[in-house]
Design an enzyme around this catalytic site. Structure first.
Site, mmCIF file in Angstrom:
data_model
loop_
_atom_site.group_PDB
_atom_site.id
_atom_site.type_symbol
_atom_site.label_atom_id
_atom_site.label_comp_id
_atom_site.label_asym_id
_atom_site.label_seq_id
_atom_site.Cartn_x
_atom_site.Cartn_y
_atom_site.Cartn_z
ATOM 1 N N TYR A 72 0.836 -1.208 0.000
ATOM 2 C CA TYR A 72 0.000 0.000 0.000
ATOM 3 C C TYR A 72 0.868 1.254 0.000
ATOM 4 O O TYR A 72 0.621 2.196 -0.741
ATOM 5 C CB TYR A 72 -0.920 0.017 1.228
ATOM 6 C CG TYR A 72 -1.963 1.107 1.150
ATOM 7 C CD1 TYR A 72 -3.239 0.827 0.656
ATOM 8 C CD2 TYR A 72 -1.672 2.416 1.535
ATOM 9 C CE1 TYR A 72 -4.201 1.818 0.566
ATOM 10 C CE2 TYR A 72 -2.624 3.422 1.442
ATOM 11 C CZ TYR A 72 -3.890 3.121 0.953
ATOM 12 O OH TYR A 72 -4.835 4.104 0.849
ATOM 13 N N PHE A 124 -6.426 20.206 -24.898
ATOM 14 C CA PHE A 124 -7.131 18.951 -25.155
ATOM 15 C C PHE A 124 -8.519 18.991 -24.484
ATOM 16 O O PHE A 124 -8.708 19.714 -23.510
ATOM 17 C CB PHE A 124 -6.298 17.789 -24.613
ATOM 18 C CG PHE A 124 -6.882 16.450 -24.921
ATOM 19 C CD1 PHE A 124 -6.966 16.018 -26.230
ATOM 20 C CD2 PHE A 124 -7.362 15.637 -23.915
ATOM 21 C CE1 PHE A 124 -7.529 14.782 -26.521
ATOM 22 C CE2 PHE A 124 -7.925 14.396 -24.202
ATOM 23 C CZ PHE A 124 -8.006 13.967 -25.506
ATOM 24 N N ASP A 125 -9.495 18.221 -25.010
ATOM 25 C CA ASP A 125 -10.894 18.270 -24.490
ATOM 26 C C ASP A 125 -10.970 18.132 -22.977
ATOM 27 O O ASP A 125 -11.701 18.861 -22.318
ATOM 28 C CB ASP A 125 -11.822 17.163 -25.012
ATOM 29 C CG ASP A 125 -11.488 16.602 -26.351
ATOM 30 O OD1 ASP A 125 -10.572 17.112 -27.007
ATOM 31 O OD2 ASP A 125 -12.162 15.645 -26.741
ATOM 32 N N ASP A 215 1.311 19.754 -20.916
ATOM 33 C CA ASP A 215 0.436 18.606 -21.049
ATOM 34 C C ASP A 215 1.286 17.658 -21.888
ATOM 35 O O ASP A 215 1.429 17.822 -23.093
ATOM 36 C CB ASP A 215 -0.858 19.010 -21.765
ATOM 37 C CG ASP A 215 -1.763 17.802 -21.999
ATOM 38 O OD1 ASP A 215 -1.287 16.669 -21.857
ATOM 39 O OD2 ASP A 215 -2.936 18.008 -22.334
ATOM 40 N N ALA A 217 1.429 14.350 -22.718
ATOM 41 C CA ALA A 217 1.030 13.028 -23.225
ATOM 42 C C ALA A 217 1.953 12.490 -24.326
ATOM 43 O O ALA A 217 2.315 11.322 -24.322
ATOM 44 C CB ALA A 217 -0.409 13.076 -23.724
ATOM 45 N N LYS A 258 -0.335 7.231 -23.713
ATOM 46 C CA LYS A 258 0.225 7.642 -25.001
ATOM 47 C C LYS A 258 1.704 7.235 -25.032
ATOM 48 O O LYS A 258 2.004 6.078 -25.193
ATOM 49 C CB LYS A 258 0.039 9.143 -25.223
ATOM 50 C CG LYS A 258 -1.301 9.718 -24.741
ATOM 51 C CD LYS A 258 -2.490 9.216 -25.503
ATOM 52 C CE LYS A 258 -3.843 9.642 -24.933
ATOM 53 N NZ LYS A 258 -4.015 10.963 -24.411
ATOM 54 N N HIS A 450 -21.234 12.978 -29.239
ATOM 55 C CA HIS A 450 -20.624 12.076 -30.221
ATOM 56 C C HIS A 450 -20.478 10.640 -29.714
ATOM 57 O O HIS A 450 -20.508 9.706 -30.493
ATOM 58 C CB HIS A 450 -19.269 12.622 -30.671
ATOM 59 C CG HIS A 450 -18.276 12.790 -29.572
ATOM 60 N ND1 HIS A 450 -18.381 13.802 -28.639
ATOM 61 C CD2 HIS A 450 -17.181 12.072 -29.234
ATOM 62 C CE1 HIS A 450 -17.371 13.698 -27.788
ATOM 63 N NE2 HIS A 450 -16.633 12.656 -28.123
HETATM 64 C C1 LIG Z 1 -5.245 11.729 -23.847
HETATM 65 C C2 LIG Z 1 -4.883 13.090 -23.488
HETATM 66 C C3 LIG Z 1 -5.253 13.641 -22.247
HETATM 67 C C4 LIG Z 1 -6.123 12.909 -21.239
HETATM 68 O O1 LIG Z 1 -5.574 11.718 -20.843
HETATM 69 P P1 LIG Z 1 -6.425 10.430 -20.456
HETATM 70 O O2 LIG Z 1 -5.369 9.458 -20.048
HETATM 71 O O3 LIG Z 1 -7.209 10.013 -21.644
HETATM 72 O O4 LIG Z 1 -7.308 10.811 -19.316
HETATM 73 C C5 LIG Z 1 -4.821 14.928 -21.975
HETATM 74 N N1 LIG Z 1 -4.109 15.632 -22.865
HETATM 75 C C6 LIG Z 1 -3.740 15.140 -24.063
HETATM 76 C C7 LIG Z 1 -2.935 15.961 -25.009
HETATM 77 C C8 LIG Z 1 -4.125 13.857 -24.425
HETATM 78 O O5 LIG Z 1 -3.800 13.380 -25.632
#
Ligand SMILES: *Cc1c(COP(=O)(O)O)cnc(C)c1O
Length: 458
Positions: A72, A124-125, A215, A217, A258, A450
């Site tokens: 843990y 990103f969304d 960000d 990813a 990613k 969507h």
């Molecule tokens: C996928 C992604 C996120 C969110 O990550 P999740 O692991 O899907 O929650 C944030 N920013 C970018 C640029 C992404 O491609």
């Protein structure tokens, strides 16, 4: 003759995929109400819905799954990951989270309040969602060239410094908790940000006393583009470039699904102890204790190993080379795509591909359905369905671009699969003039429609 790149791995385990018939697919997609998200995955031959969490782990990563320490607190897998993040990113503090949006939720809980402004490059969304959910605003400062699909620019993810400085001058410092640099820019097609731009954005943030965060990813894919496109970086290693990139920022949120090539996971990396302490409180509340953050020990180990593999040049060359290969073959047929191809996906310009389908009948979705019926290949619409309705007028919002995104999972498909996709799109391209009708909505959710929208043929 120069030797070409080739994948720096061989295949040990295979997962059979079913090659269905056109008649079967006609029935299945109708049953799915013409929404590709509703399809069972065994009804898809080549799945290009997303590159998120869909990569193939190496045998070293699978070994880490067995070595996972499930304590843990103080798990060895946690320490393995902590050491790797410090070594590769140069960040002394980190918090594990279950995926990227969870990292956003935790960090933004510590930093963002109602009425704040968060500038960046096409957020990103989920990033935008977590900003707007806190009644703050995301301000897009991407360079204008990003919107022009056929114009070549090596770094379409770059931030326009004048737009950014205008935000810094317009609002008081207290209202701008951070600036976000998305590397690479997912929304605009996996487009990279140059080292020069990162350096200049960082300097501008310092001048105004504003925190600068990645960000991250697709940070490794971004580093590959810096190495191959930016002056003075061709002789540097990916690891050196990554270290320099992160030296300009105060922290990062990461979706490990990613570039860390795992099926689930994320983290926050930070330079400052005070912010780490503040975020830690939210991590414990939302994600779990500080040494696991919503993940199993084995996930942390696989993630650490994935970060090492994901920052290897040969891997990145094959990965991004495959995306470029698909893009080139489509371009050779005259098919309109976003130029240049980015790190993780090829975007087909559906407005130019299906000009005879009215915009109100969802051109990109129509192309995605045609491609599925033609071949069993699943792409995703980045167009009017995704853009949703204006919350006040309830009218469709028509975005500048209607795109079909073909996202390539990491280490999963071969170039024969790419050739199959090219042939399928090529067939549709040949009969494009005859495609004049699209789809209409039968039912939709009030937000994020969507995912669940139901359609029928016009
Ligand atoms: C996928 C992604 C996120 C969110 O990550 P999740 O692991 O899907 O929650 C944030 N920013 C970018 C640029 C992404 O491609």
């Amino acid at each position: 003759m120069d030797l070409p790149y080739a994948e720096p791995y061989k295949i040990k385990v295979v997962e059979p995929i079913y090659r269905s018939s056109r008649d079967e697919r006609e029935i299945w997609i109708k049953e799915a109400r013409y929404n590709l998200f509703n399809l069972r995955s065994d009804r898809v031959f080549i799945d290009l819905l997303t590159d998120s969490g869909t990569g193939a782990m190496s045998h070293y990563q699978w070994s880490e799954m067995m070595l996972g320490d499930e304590s843990y607190a103080g798990s060895l897998s946690f320490h393995k990951l902590k050491d790797t993040i410090e070594e590769i990113l140069g960040m002394p503090y980190f918090l594990p989270t279950h995926q990227g949006r969870a990292a956003e939720n935790v960090l933004f809980s510590a930093l963002i309040k109602a009425g704040d402004m968060v500038p960046g490059n096409s957020h990103f969304d989920t990033t935008k969602g977590h900003i707007e959910f806190r009644r703050a605003r995301a301000i897009d400062c991407t360079i204008d060239e990003a919107c022009n699909t056929h114009e070549y620019h090596p770094f379409k993810g770059n931030i326009d410094l004048e737009k950014l400085e205008a935000v810094f001058q317009k609002y008081p410092k207290e209202k701008i908790p951070l600036c976000i640099i998305t590397v690479t820019c997912n929304t605009s097609g996996g487009q990279p940000v140059s080292m020069q731009n990162i350096r200049e954005v960082s300097a501008l943030c310092k001048k105004y006393g504003i925190m600068c965060v990645f960000d991250a990813a697709r940070f490794a894919e971004n580093a590959y583009f810096i190495k191959t496109r930016e002056k003075d970086y061709e002789d540097k290693t990916i690891r050196e470039i990554v270290r320099e990139m992160f030296s300009y920022v105060d922290g990062a949120t990461m979706s490990s699904k990613k570039d860390a090539i795992v099926n689930i996971g994320g983290f926050i990396a930070l330079r400052d102890k005070a912010i780490f302490d503040k975020a830690s409180v939210f991590n414990i509340m939302y994600e779990g204790y500080l040494t696991y953050g919503g993940l199993a020990g084995r996930d942390l180990g696989a993630l650490a190993q994935g970060l090492k593999e994901g920052t290897g040049f040969d891997y990145l060359e094959a990965r991004i080379g495959q995306v470029a290969y698909l893009g080139k073959k489509l371009r050779d047929l005259g098919i309109p795509i976003q130029e240049p191809t980015g790190g993780h996906a090829v975007f087909v310009d559906a407005k130019k591909f299906l000009p005879n389908v009215p915009r109100e009948e969802y051109q990109a979705q129509t192309l995605a359905i045609e491609l599925y019926i033609e071949s069993g290949v699943r792409g995703v619409e980045i167009g009017t369905l995704l853009a949703d309705r204006n919350p006040l007028t309830r009218q469709n919002r028509y975005p500048k671009l209607e795109l079909l995104r073909l996202a390539i999972p990491r280490r999963v498909y071969t170039n024969n699969h790419m050739d199959y996709i090219v042939a399928a799109l090529g067939n549709i391209w040949q009969r494009r003039e005859k495609i004049t009708k699209g789809f209409k909505i039968v039912s939709e959710a009030p937000i994020m429609r969507h995912f669940t929208v139901e359609l029928e043929r016009v």
